[in-house]
Design an enzyme around this catalytic site. Structure first.
Site, short mmCIF file in Angstrom:
data_model
loop_
_atom_site.label_atom_id
_atom_site.label_comp_id
_atom_site.label_asym_id
_atom_site.label_seq_id
_atom_site.Cartn_x
_atom_site.Cartn_y
_atom_site.Cartn_z
N HIS A 46 23.25 10.31 65.64
CA HIS A 46 22.60 9.59 66.48
C HIS A 46 22.89 8.15 66.44
O HIS A 46 22.72 7.25 67.16
CB HIS A 46 21.19 9.76 66.31
CG HIS A 46 20.59 9.04 65.01
ND1 HIS A 46 20.51 9.73 63.91
CD2 HIS A 46 20.24 7.95 64.85
CE1 HIS A 46 19.79 8.89 62.98
NE2 HIS A 46 19.91 7.56 63.34
N ASP A 83 22.41 16.77 63.42
CA ASP A 83 22.56 15.09 63.49
C ASP A 83 23.60 14.79 62.50
O ASP A 83 23.21 14.41 61.31
CB ASP A 83 21.36 14.38 63.29
CG ASP A 83 21.28 13.09 63.25
OD1 ASP A 83 22.23 12.42 63.87
OD2 ASP A 83 20.40 12.14 62.90
N SER A 130 19.62 5.05 58.58
CA SER A 130 20.18 6.36 59.23
C SER A 130 21.56 6.42 58.78
O SER A 130 22.18 5.66 58.60
CB SER A 130 20.13 5.94 60.66
OG SER A 130 18.68 6.26 61.20
#
Length: 338
Positions: free
Chosen positions: A128, A181, A289
């Protein structure tokens, strides 16, 4: 009579030679048996090595030596910080060189996401971070700067800076559920390993239950240390942060086909898992992330998770969700050029 005496002398002479030869043969057999027993003992001592599992009731020592492996006398080529000591909420700052595989990337001098160096040319991160919902306007990778071997975001030199040669997103990444992901970044050149630049080990086998529930792992990152939803002035940390997190059980509810860790829903338990605390004691956050979740196993650090998503940061009953790296071992090896 003299002839008989000569014959007897020769017989005695040969008998002595035969006896000595026989004794030497027996000695050789004994030495061979001792050698076989010793070799077998050494083999069994290596083959019965126990795997160190860190439970949630114990904290892994960041001072563990990677050069005292029970399975090999040679230094391990990954997962071993030479300078080992030991978005993160309620974490602690990391010392320089403690996590030499940690990666920061984003536009020039701006940290957006984290990652981990897994070979001399490849970084693993979250899909992402590099995904664009607009197919006509993909992310321009030429503007992305890779920073490796730093603990403080302000300590960047030319040797720490890299560009992107290629990005490999998982073809089935779902931006709605964050399933799959995971992504790979190929660098413009190979890194030169040093005290501050090393590689992180991948799990050695494919598994959909690794890391196991109730084991303790470490998350690292430069993300926000205060939830931006609570404090709009919250900033990312310039100093790399680290925190311990327990792996949580996933409860499946068949009546509505949902999977929950406390109140946090996840789409695919085989490819995703949760880590954190019921009371929100510690958590990853925005800008963490892509950063690694690590487990100390067999005297080296392994990449077991990738920071994926969450609802807020360190919220009660809402732990963070992570990509389960062990479910993608084949996918990773099929795409890396060694």
């Amino acid at each position: 009579m003299q002839k008989l005496f000569q014959i007897y002398s020769k017989f005695c002479h040969y008998r002595s030679i035969i006896i000595i030869t026989f004794l030497l043969f027996i000695l050789l057999i004994i030495l061979l048996i001792i050698t076989i027993i010793t070799t077998k003992t050494l083999f069994l001592s290596h083959s019965s090595t126990k795997i160190n599992i860190i439970s949630s009731t114990s904290t892994p020592s960041i001072n563990e030596s990677c050069y005292m492996s029970t399975t090999t006398a040679l230094p391990i080529s990954c997962g071993c910080p030479i300078k080992s000591n030991i978005k993160i909420i309620n974490g602690q700052s990391s010392n320089q060189g403690a996590w030499p595989w940690m990666v920061s990337y984003g536009p020039k001098r701006i940290h957006v996401c984290g990652g981990a160096l897994i070979t001399s040319e490849y970084i693993i991160t979250a899909a992402h971070c590099l995904h664009s919902n607009d197919k006509n306007n993909p992310i321009d990778i030429t503007n992305i700067e890779i920073r490796i071997g730093i603990t403080n975001l302000n300590d960047v030199t030319y040797e720490n800076l890299f560009s992107i040669r290629k990005v490999i997103l998982h073809n089935d990444f779902n931006p709605n559920t964050y399933k799959n992901d995971i992504a790979l970044i190929r660098l413009d050149r190979s890194v030169i390993q040093s005290d501050t630049i090393q590689m992180l080990c991948l799990p050695r086998f494919t598994s959909y239950i690794y890391p196991r529930v109730n084991t303790t792992v470490i998350a690292i990152g430069w993300g926000h240390t205060i939830d931006p939803l609570i404090d709009s002035n919250s900033q990312i940390s310039t100093q790399l942060q680290q925190t311990f997190l327990p792996i949580l059980p996933i409860i499946k509810y068949n009546n509505n086909n949902t999977n929950l860790c406390f109140n946090q829903e996840i789409d695919s338990p085989n490819q995703q898992f949760c880590a954190g605390y019921e009371n929100g004691l510690s958590d990853t956050c925005q800008a963490d992330s892509g950063s690694p979740l690590m487990f100390f196993n067999e005297q080296h650090w392994e990449l077991v998770g990738i920071v994926s998503y969450g609802i807020g940061c360190a919220q009660k009953m809402l732990p963070g969700v992570y990509t389960r790296v062990s479910a993608y071992i084949d996918w990773i090896h099929d795409r890396i050029r060694y």
